[in-house]
Design a protein around this motif. Sequence first.
Motif, PDB file in Angstrom:
ATOM      1  N   VAL A   1       7.706  -5.534  18.784  1.00 44.94           N
ATOM      2  CA  VAL A   1       8.700  -4.465  18.980  1.00 44.94           C
ATOM      3  C   VAL A   1       9.687  -4.409  17.810  1.00 44.94           C
ATOM      4  CG1 VAL A   1      10.661  -3.723  20.376  1.00 44.94           C
ATOM      5  CG2 VAL A   1       8.506  -4.281  21.491  1.00 44.94           C
ATOM      6  N   ASN A   2      10.129  -5.592  17.350  1.00 47.22           N
ATOM      7  CA  ASN A   2      11.071  -5.629  16.226  1.00 47.22           C
ATOM      8  C   ASN A   2      10.496  -5.024  14.949  1.00 47.22           C
ATOM      9  OD1 ASN A   2      13.555  -6.490  16.899  1.00 47.22           O
ATOM     10  ND2 ASN A   2      13.391  -8.525  15.985  1.00 47.22           N
ATOM     11  N   ILE A   3       9.182  -5.080  14.800  1.00 45.74           N
ATOM     12  CA  ILE A   3       8.560  -4.500  13.601  1.00 45.74           C
ATOM     13  C   ILE A   3       8.855  -3.003  13.547  1.00 45.74           C
ATOM     14  CG2 ILE A   3       6.360  -4.023  12.447  1.00 45.74           C
ATOM     15  CD1 ILE A   3       5.283  -6.621  13.522  1.00 45.74           C
ATOM     16  N   ILE A   4       8.852  -2.380  14.731  1.00 48.14           N
ATOM     17  CA  ILE A   4       9.160  -0.951  14.776  1.00 48.14           C
ATOM     18  C   ILE A   4      10.658  -0.718  14.604  1.00 48.14           C
ATOM     19  CG2 ILE A   4       8.961   1.182  16.116  1.00 48.14           C
ATOM     20  CD1 ILE A   4       6.840  -0.296  17.821  1.00 48.14           C
ATOM     21  N   LYS A   5      11.438  -1.383  15.457  1.00 51.68           N
ATOM     22  CA  LYS A   5      12.889  -1.137  15.443  1.00 51.68           C
ATOM     23  C   LYS A   5      13.472  -1.338  14.058  1.00 51.68           C
ATOM     24  CE  LYS A   5      14.218  -2.194  20.184  1.00 51.68           C
ATOM     25  NZ  LYS A   5      15.063  -3.050  21.037  1.00 51.68           N
ATOM     26  N   LYS A   6      13.000  -2.375  13.356  1.00 41.38           N
ATOM     27  CA  LYS A   6      13.564  -2.708  12.042  1.00 41.38           C
ATOM     28  C   LYS A   6      12.687  -2.208  10.901  1.00 41.38           C
ATOM     29  CE  LYS A   6      16.683  -5.154  14.256  1.00 41.38           C
ATOM     30  NZ  LYS A   6      16.649  -6.614  14.221  1.00 41.38           N
ATOM     31  N   ARG A   7      11.618  -1.495  11.215  1.00 36.75           N
ATOM     32  CA  ARG A   7      10.679  -1.023  10.177  1.00 36.75           C
ATOM     33  C   ARG A   7      10.339  -2.151   9.209  1.00 36.75           C
ATOM     34  NH1 ARG A   7      15.517   1.205  11.003  1.00 36.75           N
ATOM     35  NH2 ARG A   7      15.683   3.249  10.025  1.00 36.75           N
ATOM     36  N   ILE A   8       9.892  -3.260   9.777  1.00 36.69           N
ATOM     37  CA  ILE A   8       9.586  -4.437   8.976  1.00 36.69           C
ATOM     38  C   ILE A   8       8.194  -4.300   8.364  1.00 36.69           C
ATOM     39  CG2 ILE A   8       9.079  -6.918   9.172  1.00 36.69           C
ATOM     40  CD1 ILE A   8      11.350  -7.015  11.264  1.00 36.69           C
ATOM     41  N   LYS A   9       8.061  -4.785   7.145  1.00 36.16           N
ATOM     42  CA  LYS A   9       6.745  -4.885   6.512  1.00 36.16           C
ATOM     43  C   LYS A   9       6.361  -6.354   6.422  1.00 36.16           C
ATOM     44  CE  LYS A   9       5.692  -4.623   2.070  1.00 36.16           C
ATOM     45  NZ  LYS A   9       5.449  -4.154   0.684  1.00 36.16           N
ATOM     46  N   ILE A  10       5.188  -6.683   6.931  1.00 38.51           N
ATOM     47  CA  ILE A  10       4.670  -8.052   6.874  1.00 38.51           C
ATOM     48  C   ILE A  10       3.386  -8.005   6.074  1.00 38.51           C
ATOM     49  CG2 ILE A  10       3.834 -10.016   8.224  1.00 38.51           C
ATOM     50  CD1 ILE A  10       5.285  -8.880  10.647  1.00 38.51           C
ATOM     51  N   GLN A  11       3.285  -8.801   5.047  1.00 42.11           N
ATOM     52  CA  GLN A  11       2.077  -8.721   4.230  1.00 42.11           C
ATOM     53  C   GLN A  11       1.577 -10.102   3.854  1.00 42.11           C
ATOM     54  OE1 GLN A  11       2.309  -5.783   1.157  1.00 42.11           O
ATOM     55  NE2 GLN A  11       0.328  -6.320   0.299  1.00 42.11           N
ATOM     56  N   GLY A  12       0.304 -10.335   4.128  1.00 37.67           N
ATOM     57  CA  GLY A  12      -0.321 -11.579   3.714  1.00 37.67           C
ATOM     58  C   GLY A  12      -0.846 -11.454   2.297  1.00 37.67           C
ATOM     59  N   PHE A  13      -0.854 -12.562   1.589  1.00 37.67           N
ATOM     60  CA  PHE A  13      -1.407 -12.511   0.238  1.00 37.67           C
ATOM     61  C   PHE A  13      -1.967 -13.888  -0.091  1.00 37.67           C
ATOM     62  CE2 PHE A  13       1.448 -15.013  -2.433  1.00 37.67           C
ATOM     63  CZ  PHE A  13       2.479 -15.240  -1.535  1.00 37.67           C
ATOM     64  N   THR A  14      -2.865 -13.909  -1.029  1.00 40.34           N
ATOM     65  CA  THR A  14      -3.442 -15.180  -1.453  1.00 40.34           C
ATOM     66  C   THR A  14      -3.560 -15.153  -2.955  1.00 40.34           C
ATOM     67  OG1 THR A  14      -5.658 -14.292  -1.277  1.00 40.34           O
ATOM     68  CG2 THR A  14      -4.801 -15.412   0.656  1.00 40.34           C
ATOM     69  N   MET A  15      -3.515 -16.316  -3.518  1.00 41.92           N
ATOM     70  CA  MET A  15      -3.458 -16.444  -4.958  1.00 41.92           C
ATOM     71  C   MET A  15      -4.635 -15.813  -5.678  1.00 41.92           C
ATOM     72  SD  MET A  15      -4.810 -18.367  -7.518  1.00 41.92           S
ATOM     73  CE  MET A  15      -5.662 -19.541  -6.465  1.00 41.92           C
ATOM     74  N   PRO A  16      -5.879 -15.985  -5.209  1.00 41.15           N
ATOM     75  CA  PRO A  16      -6.997 -15.516  -6.054  1.00 41.15           C
ATOM     76  C   PRO A  16      -7.015 -14.010  -6.280  1.00 41.15           C
ATOM     77  CG  PRO A  16      -7.778 -16.950  -4.290  1.00 41.15           C
ATOM     78  CD  PRO A  16      -6.363 -16.626  -3.994  1.00 41.15           C
ATOM     79  N   ASP A  17      -6.299 -13.258  -5.427  1.00 44.32           N
ATOM     80  CA  ASP A  17      -6.288 -11.809  -5.627  1.00 44.32           C
ATOM     81  C   ASP A  17      -5.486 -11.410  -6.852  1.00 44.32           C
ATOM     82  OD1 ASP A  17      -7.712 -11.515  -3.292  1.00 44.32           O
ATOM     83  OD2 ASP A  17      -5.919 -11.261  -2.064  1.00 44.32           O
ATOM     84  N   HIS A  18      -4.719 -12.314  -7.396  1.00 43.20           N
ATOM     85  CA  HIS A  18      -3.735 -11.911  -8.388  1.00 43.20           C
ATOM     86  C   HIS A  18      -3.762 -12.781  -9.631  1.00 43.20           C
ATOM     87  CE1 HIS A  18      -2.165  -9.208  -5.382  1.00 43.20           C
ATOM     88  NE2 HIS A  18      -2.357 -10.186  -4.529  1.00 43.20           N
ATOM     89  N   GLN A  19      -4.932 -13.304  -9.927  1.00 45.57           N
ATOM     90  CA  GLN A  19      -5.091 -14.110 -11.136  1.00 45.57           C
ATOM     91  C   GLN A  19      -4.651 -13.320 -12.368  1.00 45.57           C
ATOM     92  OE1 GLN A  19      -5.641 -17.191 -11.127  1.00 45.57           O
ATOM     93  NE2 GLN A  19      -7.463 -17.842 -10.004  1.00 45.57           N
ATOM     94  N   ALA A  20      -4.842 -12.012 -12.309  1.00 46.63           N
ATOM     95  CA  ALA A  20      -4.530 -11.178 -13.462  1.00 46.63           C
ATOM     96  C   ALA A  20      -3.047 -11.210 -13.803  1.00 46.63           C
ATOM     97  CB  ALA A  20      -4.970  -9.737 -13.202  1.00 46.63           C
ATOM     98  N   ASP A  21      -2.233 -11.608 -12.824  1.00 46.66           N
ATOM     99  CA  ASP A  21      -0.793 -11.676 -13.060  1.00 46.66           C
ATOM    100  C   ASP A  21      -0.365 -12.944 -13.787  1.00 46.66           C
ATOM    101  OD1 ASP A  21       0.375  -9.384 -12.276  1.00 46.66           O
ATOM    102  OD2 ASP A  21       1.086 -10.120 -10.330  1.00 46.66           O
ATOM    103  N   TRP A  22      -1.325 -13.811 -14.081  1.00 43.32           N
ATOM    104  CA  TRP A  22      -0.952 -15.115 -14.607  1.00 43.32           C
ATOM    105  C   TRP A  22      -0.093 -14.997 -15.867  1.00 43.32           C
ATOM    106  CZ3 TRP A  22      -0.949 -18.546 -18.577  1.00 43.32           C
ATOM    107  CH2 TRP A  22      -0.648 -19.863 -18.239  1.00 43.32           C
ATOM    108  N   GLY A  23      -0.427 -14.076 -16.732  1.00 47.29           N
ATOM    109  CA  GLY A  23       0.322 -13.925 -17.979  1.00 47.29           C
ATOM    110  C   GLY A  23       1.790 -13.603 -17.747  1.00 47.29           C
ATOM    111  N   ASN A  24       2.054 -12.609 -16.894  1.00 50.14           N
ATOM    112  CA  ASN A  24       3.433 -12.248 -16.570  1.00 50.14           C
ATOM    113  C   ASN A  24       4.191 -13.429 -15.973  1.00 50.14           C
ATOM    114  OD1 ASN A  24       3.054  -9.595 -17.335  1.00 50.14           O
ATOM    115  ND2 ASN A  24       2.448  -8.955 -15.266  1.00 50.14           N
TER     116      ASN A  24
END
Lengths: 329, 329
Positions: A259-282
């Motif tokens: 319910v709080n996700i709606i009331k507060k318009r919360i964004k919850i996002q899972g992530f894992t390291m291998p998806d973003h290897q390309a960011d290593w330089g930054n």
Amino acid sequence: MKNTRINLVKRPNIKITADIFEIAAEETAELSDGQFLVKQTHMSLDPAMRGWMEPDTTSYIPPVDLGAVMRSSGVGEVAESNNPDYPLGTLVAGMFGWQQYAVCDATSARAMPAGIPAEAILSVLALPGITAYQGLFNVIKPKSGETIAISGAAGSVGSLVGQMAKIEGLRVIGFAGSDEKCAWLKTIGFDEAINYKSENLVELLQAAAPDGIDCYFENTGGAAQHAVFNQMNAFGRIAVCGMIGDYNTDTPSAGPNWVNIIKKRIKIQGFTMPDHQADWGNMAQKMGAYLMKGQIQYRTHVIDGLESAIEGINLLFSGGNNGKLIVKL
Amino acid sequence: MKNTRINLVKRPNIKITADIFEIAAEETAELSDGQFLVKQTHMSLDPAMRGWMEPDTTSYIPPVDLGAVMRSSGVGEVAESNNPDYPLGTLVAGMFGWQQYAVCDATSARAMPAGIPAEAILSVLALPGITAYQGLFNVIKPKSGETIAISGAAGSVGSLVGQMAKIEGLRVIGFAGSDEKCAWLKTIGFDEAINYKSENLVELLQAAAPDGIDCYFENTGGAAQHAVFNQMNAFGRIAVCGMIGDYNTDTPSAGPNWVNIIKKRIKIQGFTMPDHQADWGNMAQKMGAYLMKGQIQYRTHVIDGLESAIEGINLLFSGGNNGKLIVKL
């Protein structure tokens, strides 16, 4: 060269036990063109490794095959070379696994700037750094003046998230599992640190975050998750990086009602390291600069010898490590 | 004009009961320059109204003040006018509240194209339309070939989401609370419809979505939520629009554990209609075209007379309505 390696031979039954590994000795393979042999000096133990032992092929990264060397990241130096870009002695990092020597090529080992200690590479620039950077900047997108809460804050990822958030101008609140860890968090710049085992967690968090919580970096699940979730502000963002409290149980804890996700318009996002290897330089550019300027502190918990990994990895799940858990070979 | 209105005079204690309202009669106010009087002909009853009765000021929209007319959207026609842009007889929509007449100006009533039935406006172009459009296109961002699951699918929002997703080329699976509603969903183009009260919900969903679920539009919480959550694919997106199963209880149900959020890199995002009023133009253009071409079906559940709203609103929470719940004045 004589190589000793530790293979995964069984899937863990809830807890990680010695019988799921075997220790094997072998001669290292002949190097073909472009290959080089890395002598590993430091091996990283990370919570994500628990997931890599699972047979679940729907997870974000394929499981370690039974009979294969246990997967891990590490630092080492080039000990033999058939690649002119990687001369003898080059400092490299990569997914070398639980073994003394790894045969690599340019796609499986990355040269590191000389002069950075191996422990700093594993604590700041390798898995923990890319994970912290990705979750904070690409998922949470922090704004100066906001309040961030971090569970598992004294862990290698959590402590980097908190320090980077502080540099970005946020109020930073960390959860950790001992008073000693909480005291350390204050020394590295956290505004508040809360022992998640406290009975009055909700009140402690209210006092620490009088204006509510805008951002949450989740490493653990459990009591901190529920306390934070109920104190999130409107348009809050939650990066879900780990649920370390649940990796070693067969009855995962319930999540909060939505319910709080709606009331507060919360964004919850899972992530894992291998998806973003390309960011290593930054990431490396940003974190490397912080490291040079002394803006990022880290501490390590070093155990000795390849075989110490077998028992040692459980420190991550009991909370017994104080700092980035590293095996020195 | 003589106006009868229904004011909210108490906060509901879990369920909505007649004693929280009072019926009042009054003369409508004199119109100042630019104002006009709307005679409401059709009044919309929506699940979100339950939240507007709560004292919780941290929610997304201020609560209805005690003593004030109950908030609702509706359609009507201009019955008196001091505004040349809104001549007598103009068809308008707006948040007119539970009353026969509302004094409006250009900011509180929007002229509707003549010729669209009032029931279509309330079912497709007003709250349900902007809510469905926002959740589907701005939060979920569907891709052709994906599979979407929708809870509360026979509701006014859910049925629009499903039909729009079908037009976008998705496989569409709806959950509803009766076999009659499920049968209706098949007639409007849903690929599969599942009665969420079925005992073998998990298996039914597996059969309906053999390739897993990429998108979930959440209106209800409860059993559907858990079944869908455990069958989400990697990079799944969940738009949390409603938790209608929990609005009228004092013990909200537990949410799912967050481990899957990491493994599948799931994004869960709450949203509410008032944040996206600016999108009304895009929505109306898209939905209006669908409506004209007969690509969007809707059905209405009409009850009669202003005072029927008091009992009638509970149909939304018992699932007793078959179609968009509308009060005809």
